[in-house]
Write a protein that holds these residues in place. Structure first.
Motif, short mmCIF file in Angstrom:
data_model
loop_
_atom_site.label_atom_id
_atom_site.label_comp_id
_atom_site.label_asym_id
_atom_site.label_seq_id
_atom_site.Cartn_x
_atom_site.Cartn_y
_atom_site.Cartn_z
N THR A 191 0.85 -1.20 0.00
CA THR A 191 0.00 0.00 0.00
C THR A 191 0.88 1.24 0.00
OG1 THR A 191 -1.74 -1.16 1.22
CG2 THR A 191 -1.81 1.25 1.23
N LEU A 192 0.73 2.07 -1.02
CA LEU A 192 1.55 3.28 -1.18
C LEU A 192 0.70 4.51 -0.85
CD1 LEU A 192 4.31 4.44 -2.16
CD2 LEU A 192 3.27 4.63 -4.44
N LEU A 193 1.20 5.35 0.06
CA LEU A 193 0.46 6.54 0.49
C LEU A 193 1.36 7.77 0.43
CD1 LEU A 193 -1.28 5.14 3.72
CD2 LEU A 193 -2.38 5.55 1.52
N HIS A 194 0.73 8.93 0.22
CA HIS A 194 1.42 10.21 0.40
C HIS A 194 0.70 10.94 1.53
CE1 HIS A 194 3.15 14.18 -0.28
NE2 HIS A 194 4.01 13.62 -1.12
N SER A 216 9.24 18.67 7.74
CA SER A 216 8.20 19.08 8.68
C SER A 216 7.10 18.03 8.80
CB SER A 216 7.61 20.42 8.23
OG SER A 216 6.60 20.84 9.10
N THR A 217 6.70 17.44 7.67
CA THR A 217 5.64 16.43 7.69
C THR A 217 6.11 15.16 8.36
OG1 THR A 217 4.72 17.32 5.65
CG2 THR A 217 4.04 15.12 6.28
N GLY A 218 7.30 14.69 8.01
CA GLY A 218 7.80 13.44 8.56
C GLY A 218 7.94 13.47 10.07
N VAL A 219 8.43 14.59 10.60
CA VAL A 219 8.63 14.65 12.05
C VAL A 219 7.31 14.76 12.79
CG1 VAL A 219 10.93 15.65 11.78
CG2 VAL A 219 8.98 17.16 12.15
N GLN A 220 6.25 15.21 12.11
CA GLN A 220 4.95 15.25 12.76
C GLN A 220 4.24 13.91 12.71
OE1 GLN A 220 2.33 18.53 11.79
NE2 GLN A 220 4.04 19.90 11.43
N ILE A 221 4.47 13.15 11.66
CA ILE A 221 3.71 11.93 11.48
C ILE A 221 4.28 10.73 12.25
CG2 ILE A 221 4.90 11.12 9.40
CD1 ILE A 221 2.24 10.30 8.26
N ILE A 370 3.23 -1.17 4.29
CA ILE A 370 2.69 0.12 3.86
C ILE A 370 3.84 1.10 3.75
CG2 ILE A 370 1.14 2.04 4.46
CD1 ILE A 370 -0.55 0.02 6.04
N LEU A 371 3.94 1.79 2.62
CA LEU A 371 5.01 2.75 2.42
C LEU A 371 4.41 4.16 2.34
CD1 LEU A 371 8.02 3.26 1.96
CD2 LEU A 371 7.65 2.95 -0.49
N ILE A 372 4.80 5.01 3.28
CA ILE A 372 4.27 6.37 3.37
C ILE A 372 5.34 7.35 2.93
CG2 ILE A 372 3.32 8.14 4.92
CD1 ILE A 372 2.37 5.85 6.73
N CYS A 373 4.98 8.20 1.98
CA CYS A 373 5.91 9.21 1.46
C CYS A 373 5.58 10.57 2.07
CB CYS A 373 5.84 9.29 -0.06
SG CYS A 373 6.25 7.74 -0.88
N ALA A 374 6.44 11.06 2.95
CA ALA A 374 6.30 12.40 3.51
C ALA A 374 7.31 13.28 2.78
CB ALA A 374 6.56 12.39 5.01
#
Length: 599
Positions: A191-194, A216-221, A370-374
């Motif tokens: 599962t690929l997410l942005h 900024s997004t990565g450190v929040q998520i 699951i791979l999340i792209c921040a």
């Protein structure tokens, strides 16, 4: 005699003759299109409604609701909006519209969204907004001296055009998200997410999750992922400074504190002023080899070491480049999450995305469910749609290599076109919303001149833009922003700094407090003095006005000099202990006590 108001539909060439029949400063009808109903667009709608009459305003918004990025960003969490504000929330409000109900110093994205949504409802701004309508192009019409704007109705796909005299781009910068440029992304079988296109139906429970990015997004998520997922592998390409350097650790306000803010607005105002002074007082951090920069480096590195408590991670994740080269990120709980048992930290490049996961430059493949792209946004400043000027030039092409604006608000060769948070606006220099307010007030001055004179078009001269760019580039050599770090301030490459203003936010506010008409190419319809009209003043048409208003008992004029006006506006001499990094390390409880003491 009644005031002359020049109606809608009057051609530019007819304006001069109509003005000659009325008093000075007759108000022509002005038709405005604003693109975007995020914070900037909402503020502009509010100010136009508050200050102008005889206007038409349409705000086209591609989303179904207002709030811009705060409407769009849905990260994992209990409410699907666990993205947070990265500055103290009480100062992420308009200067005139406080909110005593924020739950924490770094409030959730949902609370920020609710603030702007409530702002729109309170001032009836939705009547101007057409949601799910996306602007896809704008072309200068020389006959009408305005723009023919092409819009797509996203609900059914129909396209139509609408004309305007003045076009305002408030679409923002952080809204055009992008996938990482890593080979094999399409081959991933999981599962690929942005993070900016989040699927709230995805359940992370019991999954091995991969997270790409530590901006900024990565450190929040990450702090949201870690308690939910079975395991998280976070891929970090390079280190970054992570600390609540705005001056505060996270703090949840008690019911009593919120009641105090609501019952005693002056306490909240003083608290907000204290934060604002601290934010503005940190500009020295961004100048190379200054004491504030060195002190900040020592302080933040110490904070990171204390939270990481891991010698390997300290070596890998604390940058060697200067503090401030990239935008600061508070990262509440981020550094602590990196040390959790169910988190693996991989530092380096991802060479390839495979069917199973990520193949990194250490030769190892890391399978994930699951791979999340921040991985952020397209921050090139090019408009998301074509903007065609009088000579046929497309602003997208003009800004392809380097976006060069006039003070962050306009482009040479594109008349009657204004931009919020354009190139070299103060987005990382201190308080952001204060700068947006200053830009809005500057635009109001231009619109007022356009409406009350027979101006056909206005655009910054190429000479003015060129001189500004030279000044800006020279200044940046003395700043940390020019250091060799990968930053969206430089469009992710080692090039000119286009993302920030060459100075502090207070410096910017003073710089744009008045319109410098000498920097603008202003063209008129007919005789440039037709606005003088028939010899009558507007005051004479107002039977309720004092026609002798200038007769006084004493000289109570406002200051006639730039310095005098600044000192009056800033209440010079009334504040004690305004200092540079005075907020670093100070806790919110202490600041509230200081606010009460100052009263």
């Amino acid at each position: 005699m009644t005031p002359l108001i020049i109606p809608a539909g009057t051609s530019p060439d007819d304006q001069a003759s109509k003005r000659l029949g009325g008093p000075i400063h007759a108000e022509r009808h002005v038709n405005i299109i604003c693109i975007g109903a995020g914070p900037s667009g909402l503020l502009m709608a509010y100010k136009i409604q508050r200050h102008f009459r005889n206007y038409s305003l349409t705000v086209f918004e591609k989303n179904s609701g207002v709030g811009g990025t705060w409407f769009e960003q849905r990260y994992p969490g209990d409410d699907g909006r666990s993205v947070a504000c990265d500055v103290p929330a009480h100062n992420y409000t308009w200067s005139f519209e406080p909110n005593p109900d924020f739950s924490a110093v770094y409030a959730s994205g949902k609370e920020i969204y609710d603030y702007f949504n409530s702002f729109a409802a309170k001032y009836h701004l939705n009547e101007y907004i057409r949601g799910q309508h996306q602007v896809i192009g704008a072309c200068w019409n020389n006959e009408t001296a305005g723009y023919d704007v092409k819009i797509r109705d996203l609900r059914g796909g129909q396209e139509f055009s609408q004309h305007c005299d003045i076009l305002i781009n408030a679409s923002g910068l952080l809204n055009n998200w992008k996938w990482p440029a890593i080979p094999g992304l399409d081959s991933y079988e999981g599962t690929l997410l942005h993070t900016s296109d989040w699927d709230e139906n995805i359940d992370l429970t019991g999954k091995h999750v991969g997270l790409i990015g530590n901006g900024s997004t990565g450190v929040q998520i990450l702090p949201q992922l870690q308690p939910i997922a079975k395991h998280v592998t976070t891929f970090i390409r390079e280190p970054t400074w992570v600390s609540p350097v705005q001056g505060f650790e996270q703090h949840s306000f008690s019911d009593e504190e919120r009641r105090e803010f609501a019952r005693k607005p002056q306490v909240l105002t003083e608290y907000r002023k204290g934060i604002e002074r601290g934010l503005s007082g940190q500009f020295g951090i961004f100048l190379k080899d200054t004491k504030p920069n060195k002190d900040a480096h020592e302080y933040i590195a110490g904070q990171m070491r204390e939270k990481l408590r891991n010698e390997r991670l300290e070596t890998q994740l604390i940058p060697k480049w200067a503090v401030g080269c990239r935008r600061f990120t508070p990262g509440v709980g981020y550094l602590e999450s990196l040390g959790k048992d169910n988190v693996t930290v991989v530092v380096g490049e991802i060479n390839q995305i495979t069917g199973k996961g990520c193949l990194c430059d250490n030769g190892c493949e890391y399978p994930v469910d699951i791979l999340i792209c921040a991985t952020g946004f397209d921050t090139t400043f090019k408009p998301r749609f074509h903007v065609i000027g009088p000579d046929g030039t497309n602003l997208q092409d003009q800004w392809k290599e380097e976006a060069q604006s006039y003070l962050g608000m306009a482009a040479a060769g594109f008349p009657n076109y204004l931009i919020f948070l354009g190139p070299n606006s103060p987005v990382g220099n201190g308080p952001l919303l204060s700068a947006i307010e200053a830009q809005a007030d500057y635009m109001l001055q231009l619109i007022d001149r356009y409406q009350t004179r027979n101006i056909r078009s206005f655009a910054p001269t190429r000479e003015a833009v060129s001189d500004f760019i030279v000044y800006k580039d020279n200044f940046m050599e003395k700043s940390v922003w020019a250091d060799p770090c990968r930053s969206w301030y430089k469009n992710g490459r080692d090039g000119p700094v286009t993302g920030v203003w060459p100075g502090s936010t207070l410096h910017y506010i003073e710089a744009i407090s008045e319109v410098r008409l000498e920097d603008w190419d202003v063209k008129y319809s007919g005789n440039r003095f037709a606005w003088l009209g028939n010899g009558y003043g507007q005051t004479e048409l107002d039977r309720t006005a004092d026609w002798g208003y200038y007769i006084r008992e004493a000289d109570d004029d406002s200051p006639a000099t730039t310095g005098g006006r600044r000192m009056l506006l800033s209440k010079s001499g009334t504040v004690k202990n305004t200092g540079g990094m005075s907020l670093l390390g100070k806790q919110p409880e202490e600041s509230i006590k200081v606010a009460k003491a100052n009263l």
